[in-house]
Write a protein that holds these residues in place. Structure first.
Motif, PDB file in Angstrom:
ATOM      1  N   VAL A  26       0.816  -1.214   0.000  1.00  0.00           N
ATOM      2  CA  VAL A  26       0.000   0.000   0.000  1.00  0.00           C
ATOM      3  C   VAL A  26       0.851   1.266   0.000  1.00  0.00           C
ATOM      4  N   ASP A  27       1.838   1.326   0.881  1.00  0.00           N
ATOM      5  CA  ASP A  27       2.622   2.567   0.973  1.00  0.00           C
ATOM      6  C   ASP A  27       4.121   2.323   1.054  1.00  0.00           C
ATOM      7  N   ARG A  37      -7.061   3.445   2.117  1.00  0.00           N
ATOM      8  CA  ARG A  37      -6.860   4.086   0.822  1.00  0.00           C
ATOM      9  C   ARG A  37      -8.105   4.007  -0.059  1.00  0.00           C
ATOM     10  N   THR A  38      -8.919   2.972   0.141  1.00  0.00           N
ATOM     11  CA  THR A  38     -10.130   2.799  -0.682  1.00  0.00           C
ATOM     12  C   THR A  38     -11.325   2.584   0.249  1.00  0.00           C
ATOM     13  N   ASP A  57      -3.209   1.458  -6.513  1.00  0.00           N
ATOM     14  CA  ASP A  57      -3.641   2.741  -7.053  1.00  0.00           C
ATOM     15  C   ASP A  57      -5.143   2.856  -6.791  1.00  0.00           C
ATOM     16  N   PRO A  58      -5.563   3.738  -5.892  1.00  0.00           N
ATOM     17  CA  PRO A  58      -6.989   3.837  -5.578  1.00  0.00           C
ATOM     18  C   PRO A  58      -7.863   4.120  -6.794  1.00  0.00           C
ATOM     19  N   GLN A  86      -4.426  -0.956   5.834  1.00  0.00           N
ATOM     20  CA  GLN A  86      -3.895   0.130   5.010  1.00  0.00           C
ATOM     21  C   GLN A  86      -4.657   0.254   3.698  1.00  0.00           C
TER      22      GLN A  86
END
Length: 278
Positions: A126-127, A245-246, A210-211, A241
């Protein structure tokens, strides 16, 4: 329309890893296609030096058939498979362990071709990258340290990581079984090792979700609560996570009390197939 399940294996694996899941899904009336990633399966780099009796010195320096294979090659291959399968109806893309890295990249690239992504105790970055996640406290409980003594040769020279799964060291074998298949029999564990391939690419890629694209695809996470290779704490972190993000499309989460490889090898395949079919 009935979906086709496309399966992506993890490290040192092949399409054969999904045989039990495919069988159970077929009994439920579903199509399944397991992918051999580039350099794996029939193209794997087995050599005479890896056979018994082994020649470890020669094995450590033998050229690898996947030395030039990259993470991007794996992703491109799976996208090509998904495109062809999509011509016949919905596609559910399923990955275990390292296979999750490919799922994320495919979801980022071609969300319009996918009806669902399913991660089974799999990486969903995620990050940060995999090496960065490995240094986090959530991964500290892993039992994968037992594998260190199995590495053969210099990855910088070979262009791959190379492992001697045919070790006879009883202590190492016990540590590996604890990490991967603590809920399986010794016979199941040895059969699994004999299916492992010695080489794996060292390139984990740098893809994170990528959201705007991956985030459009419905996604499921199957937590393996007895996993001692990919600790549940790390699985839960990735889920948390990704959901942050979504938030409009969180993971659908299921849990199964089994080991890292036990979902396909310790008699749990019918349960996994039932979750997928649902």
């Amino acid at each position: 329309m009935t979906p086709t399940f496309v399966f992506v294996h993890g490290s040192n694996g092949s399409a054969r890893n999904w045989a039990s899941i495919q069988r159970e899904l077929a009994l439920l009336g579903h199509r399944g296609l397991a992918v051999d990633l580039p350099g794996h399966g029939a193209g794997a780099g087995f050599t005479a030096a890896y056979q018994a009796p082994q020649d470890i010195e020669a094995f450590a320096t033998a050229p690898s058939t996947m030395a030039l294979v990259t993470h991007s090659d794996l992703v491109a291959h799976v996208i090509g498979v998904v495109r062809r399968v999509r011509e016949h109806g919905p596609v559910v893309l399923v990955g275990a362990s390292r296979g999750g890295l490919v799922l994320t990249a495919v979801g980022n690239a071609v969300p319009e071709l996918l009806d669902r992504l399913v991660y089974i105790s799999a990486w969903c970055c995620v990050d940060r990258t995999v090496p960065e996640y490995l240094a986090m406290p959530e991964f500290a409980a892993t039992e994968l340290g037992a594998f260190g003594s199995l590495m053969v040769g210099d990855p910088e020279v070979l262009g791959v990581t190379r492992w001697n799964w045919r070790t006879a060291d009883a202590e190492v074998l016990a540590g590996m079984k604890k990490a991967l298949l603590a809920d399986g029999t010794d016979q199941q564990f040895l059969a699994m090792l004999n299916g492992f391939e010695p080489d794996e690419i060292a390139d984990f890629g740098t893809d994170v979700i990528d959201p705007a694209t991956w985030g459009r695809v419905p996604h499921t996470y199957l937590r393996l609560t007895e996993d001692q290779a990919m600790p549940p704490a790390m699985q839960d972190l990735l889920i948390k996570q990704a959901d942050a993000r979504t938030p409009g499309n969180p993971f659908e989460v299921h849990s199964l009390a089994c080991s890292h490889a036990g979902f396909g090898l310790s008699g749990r395949a019918p349960e996994v197939a039932a979750i997928l079919a649902g």
